[in-house]
Every structure is written in structure tokens, then in C-alpha cells.
Design a protein around this motif. Sequence first.
Motif, mmCIF file in Angstrom:
data_model
loop_
_atom_site.group_PDB
_atom_site.id
_atom_site.type_symbol
_atom_site.label_atom_id
_atom_site.label_comp_id
_atom_site.label_asym_id
_atom_site.label_seq_id
_atom_site.Cartn_x
_atom_site.Cartn_y
_atom_site.Cartn_z
ATOM 1 N N ASP A 379 0.855 -1.266 -0.047
ATOM 2 C CA ASP A 379 0.083 0.054 -0.061
ATOM 3 C C ASP A 379 0.882 1.282 -0.016
ATOM 4 O O ASP A 379 0.716 2.263 -0.789
ATOM 5 C CB ASP A 379 -1.036 -0.014 1.437
ATOM 6 C CG ASP A 379 -1.987 -1.108 1.219
ATOM 7 O OD1 ASP A 379 -2.252 -1.625 0.007
ATOM 8 O OD2 ASP A 379 -2.521 -1.346 2.259
ATOM 9 N N GLN A 383 1.082 4.091 -2.765
ATOM 10 C CA GLN A 383 0.901 5.696 -2.495
ATOM 11 C C GLN A 383 1.955 6.384 -3.225
ATOM 12 O O GLN A 383 1.606 7.709 -3.433
ATOM 13 C CB GLN A 383 0.539 5.725 -1.279
ATOM 14 C CG GLN A 383 -0.507 5.221 -0.647
ATOM 15 C CD GLN A 383 -0.447 5.235 0.821
ATOM 16 O OE1 GLN A 383 0.183 5.824 1.588
ATOM 17 N NE2 GLN A 383 -1.426 4.370 1.540
ATOM 18 N N HIS A 384 3.058 5.840 -3.182
ATOM 19 C CA HIS A 384 4.363 6.684 -3.408
ATOM 20 C C HIS A 384 4.701 6.557 -5.050
ATOM 21 O O HIS A 384 5.765 6.668 -5.519
ATOM 22 C CB HIS A 384 5.345 6.355 -2.732
ATOM 23 C CG HIS A 384 5.517 6.966 -1.415
ATOM 24 N ND1 HIS A 384 4.717 6.506 -0.385
ATOM 25 C CD2 HIS A 384 6.162 8.190 -0.761
ATOM 26 C CE1 HIS A 384 4.839 7.244 0.797
ATOM 27 N NE2 HIS A 384 5.693 8.279 0.497
#
Length: 575
Positions: A379, A383-384
Motif C-alpha cells: 500500500d 501511494q508513492h
Amino acid sequence: MPTKWELAWNRLRRTEVGLRAVLGLVAVTLLTVSIHGMLPPQPERSGNLAIDARYALPAGTLQWHLRAAESEGAEPETLLAAGRGAWLHAVERFVAVWLLMAGLLGVVALYLFFRERRVLVKLHSLTSVLVLLVVTVALAQWLAREVPYAELIPMIIFGQTLAVAYHRELALLFAGVMILAVVLGTGLEVGAVLLWGAVVAWAILQLDSIRTRTKLLYVSMGAAVVGVAVRLLVALLNQVPVDTVLLAELGRLALACVVSGFLMEGLLPFVERFFGVLTDMSLLELSDLSHPLLRELARRAPSTYNHSINVGALAEAAAESIGARGLLVRVGAYFHDIGKMLKPGYFIENQADAPSKHETLEPTMSSLVIIAHVKDGADLARQHHLPELIIDFIEQHHGTTLVEYFYERARGKQESQPEAPKVDENNFRYPGPRPQTKEAAVLMLADAVESAVRSLKDPAPSRIEAVVRDIAEKKLHEGQFDDTNLTLRELRTIEDSLIKSLVAMYHGRIKYPERRTEDRRETERRSESVTAPNRQQPSARANGNNGPKSGAGGDASTGAAAPAGGEKSSPSENG
């Protein structure tokens, strides 16, 4: 055992397979239309080696109808105009060209079926490749008729794009189909095939890796040299005079090759994103330790960060020993445990001397916390905006292994309480998937053995070898490598590389004598006159060897006996 792509193909329904066949037939039809398969080539646009110096046209050979027209003293335009008016001849030519292109793509389809089935399984990939082929052929043919040698620009870009997205073997095969299609459309023959084939093959074969920004420029310059040499040799074979016209032609050829390099350099990031691939240049950018995720990992979980760096060095050497992508494995190792930064205190390497947080938790709950670092890491990576190839390492580096320490604790608790429900082993297993590539298998082994060896009190070479062999054998028997196509010979090579690296990392050190000043000696003499203190033996720290904490780098959290997920006999193995 069937690969994952073979299994995916077998799961396709008949309608899905038929859709891919229809897509191929549509591509054949579009290729035939794009090269004007119903019409013969335009004589004023088709060059030949006998008169190309006179008209400064691309390399080619004299068409039979042009030779006939010149021998009879007739105008070529008149003969071709009469040919175009024959509807039956146009249909026959269209059918012939269509069948020829269908045969070429049929050979490509067989290759894809037996060697690169993922392209057939992924409809997006198949559509992208076919569309790119049709567009390249149409653009190359148009440029060949308008600007001599400008057709090399899209042809080189097409070949290099497939080499980057897949591999050079597939790129060469599609490049051959592309060249033959353009030859059919332009009327150029042997000379054009030699020239285009040599230039495009050079541009493809030199793309083994792209580690610098100038690599594509150097490849394009090399292609220019090859193209100029081939064109000059073909011209000399046909007794074309080396004059200003030919030299200008060679200059245009070299310029087209160099321009393709600059264009490919700019298009490379979009090619990587569209096809979901990573070149070595992109991996080098990701390997920068100042990446926000790695900096945060170093701040929140410094021991996990140190473990990841060590695993990266071990895994890179092991991957390169079997011809895999070592740089890719190293970058994957850097990020594989980033999920631990959300709950660093639950992992033994980050607990220092603090009491374990798992002492107050049920084994099932402890297992869930440990296993969750894989999902948390994936996750965080999404997200990055980390590439999917790196996320695959995060999700696969534990496969479906068992968190044995907490599983055994749960079983012991259940045995002491007969009325308690039976322990379900599935609650203590990682969700997977198992490693899907050789690189992921290398990372799994490197991750496990680094933690296990670090926990050894006496990391002698013989003990290191025993630990590595045992862990590798256990992973193999559990079926963790079944989806990787890893051979037993390659597995043994990986083990040897890991042993060599670990022995070098934990080599023995001599005890350096402690330097004492005169003041210290005087103080010791005075203290000895008063009392005779018990002298302790020098610790391992005096040798420069910080005593290895059990479980360093691992996932367990209960003192020296907590396994992070792995070996019952090696409580420090990553879990």
C-alpha cells in the motif's frame, strides 16, 4: 510444470481466444491496406541501385517492369497506369499481399504461443504491439516516398521499443515483419532489406541494458555507422559512382539514425510507463537511498533499513551469478520491508532491549501483525507510485511461508488447553503469491539467510553454509519456487553466491590489544593496591563484532527465540 502464463492461457474462454485471432486478422488487413497492397509500387518513388545515385533515392533494385519499360523505350508511368486500371489484377495482388502478411504474422503468433505467451494473454499488450506495428509500417512507407531514409526513424524506434518492453528476440522477429511489409509497399528489394535489416538489428541488439542516458545516443550513432557502411558497400557492388550525390545520401542516412536516438531518448519514460517495464536507468534512479520511503524507513526502523541494505547487496550478487537482473533485485530488496515502518516496535530487530510487545498478545494476533507488513508495504509503495515490478517484490518475498514461531506457540497453548479450538495453520501463513520470477526467488532466499546468519553467535563458514543450504532446501520442498522456472543448478549457484557473500560479510577478526596511557596504568596500579577486582573477559565488541541480536532483520518479536516467519530451527529468519 506449466508456467503462470500457460495456465492463464488455458483459462481463456473460446470467445476470448477468437477475439485475439480476429484482432490478428484485422491487423493483417490494415497492414495490407497501409502498404497499398492492391497497387504496384510507384516508379517515381521506388529507387534502385543502378540509378539511385542519379536520383538520390534510397537503396533498392531495379523493378522488372521498370527494366522492361526502359528497354522498350516506353514511359513507366504509362505501363503502371494501365496496370492499375485492371480491377482483377488489383484484387489478385491484394489477396496475394494479404496472404503473405497473414503468413508472416502467423509465424509471429506461433512464436508468441510457445515462447512469449504473456503477450497473447494480455489483450492490452497484444493490441498495443499490433497497433504499433501497423502505424510504424504506414509511417515508414510514407516517409520513404517523401524523404529518403527518413523511414529509418520510425523503424528504429519500433524495434527499440519492443526490445525495451519485452526482449531483443521478440523485437527482431517483429522488425523482420515490419521490414518486409515496408519493402512490399515501397517496391524496394534486396538493397533495402540489407540496409534496413542491418541498421534495425544493430539498434536492437545493443539494448542489453540502458544504464546511462547516453546509451541510446551511442546506439544510434553505431547504427549510423553500420547503415553508412552497408549502403556504401551495396552501392559499390552496383558500380554506383562515389560522388556528391551518394555522399549526401549517406549523410541523410546517418542523420536519420541519430535523430531516432534523440527521439527514443525522449520517448523512453513513456514506453516504460505504457508497457510497465523498468530499464536499468530507471532502476538506478530508484536505488537512490534518499528516496522518501527509504529515508522514512531509516528514521522509524533503522535496523530494518540496515537489514534491507545488506539483503540488497547479497541478492544482487546472487542474481547476477545466474544471469538474472541484479540491479532489479537490489532495488526490490531496498523496498521489500517498508511495511515494517508502520509498526516497527513489533519486529525484533527494532526492539533493542525493550520488552517484546508480543508478550501480551495472542499468537494469532501477533501473526496477523507480522503478516500485515507485506500488505502495508504494498500500500505504501502504491501511494508513492512505485512501479509494479517493485511492488511484486514486496508481495512475493515471503510467498506463502508459515510464521512458525507463533504457530508453534499457538499449538503449545492449545495442547496445554485441550478444550481450546484446533489451531488453523492457514491463519499463520503469508497470503502470497509465491515468487513469480527468478529475481523474486533470489530475494526470498537472501532475505531469509541474512536474518538467520546474523542471529548466529559464532558465524563460522561451516555454520553459514549449513544455514543457507537448510533454508534453501526447505523453501524448495515447500514449493515456493514452483512458479519461477528456477532450475536446481541455478538454485545451487545462488546458494554458493550467498554463502560466499555472507562469509565475507561475517569474516573473523583478530583481537586488537587495548592501548593504555600512563595515567591509566597508574590508576590501575593504585586500584590494584586497594582491591583485586574481577576482570571480565573482553567482549565481542572489542573485536569490532557487535554481538548479533537474535532475529536481527527478522520479523519475530519475542526476544532471542522469536522467528520472523520462518524456520523453526532458525528463530531469526525473516517472516
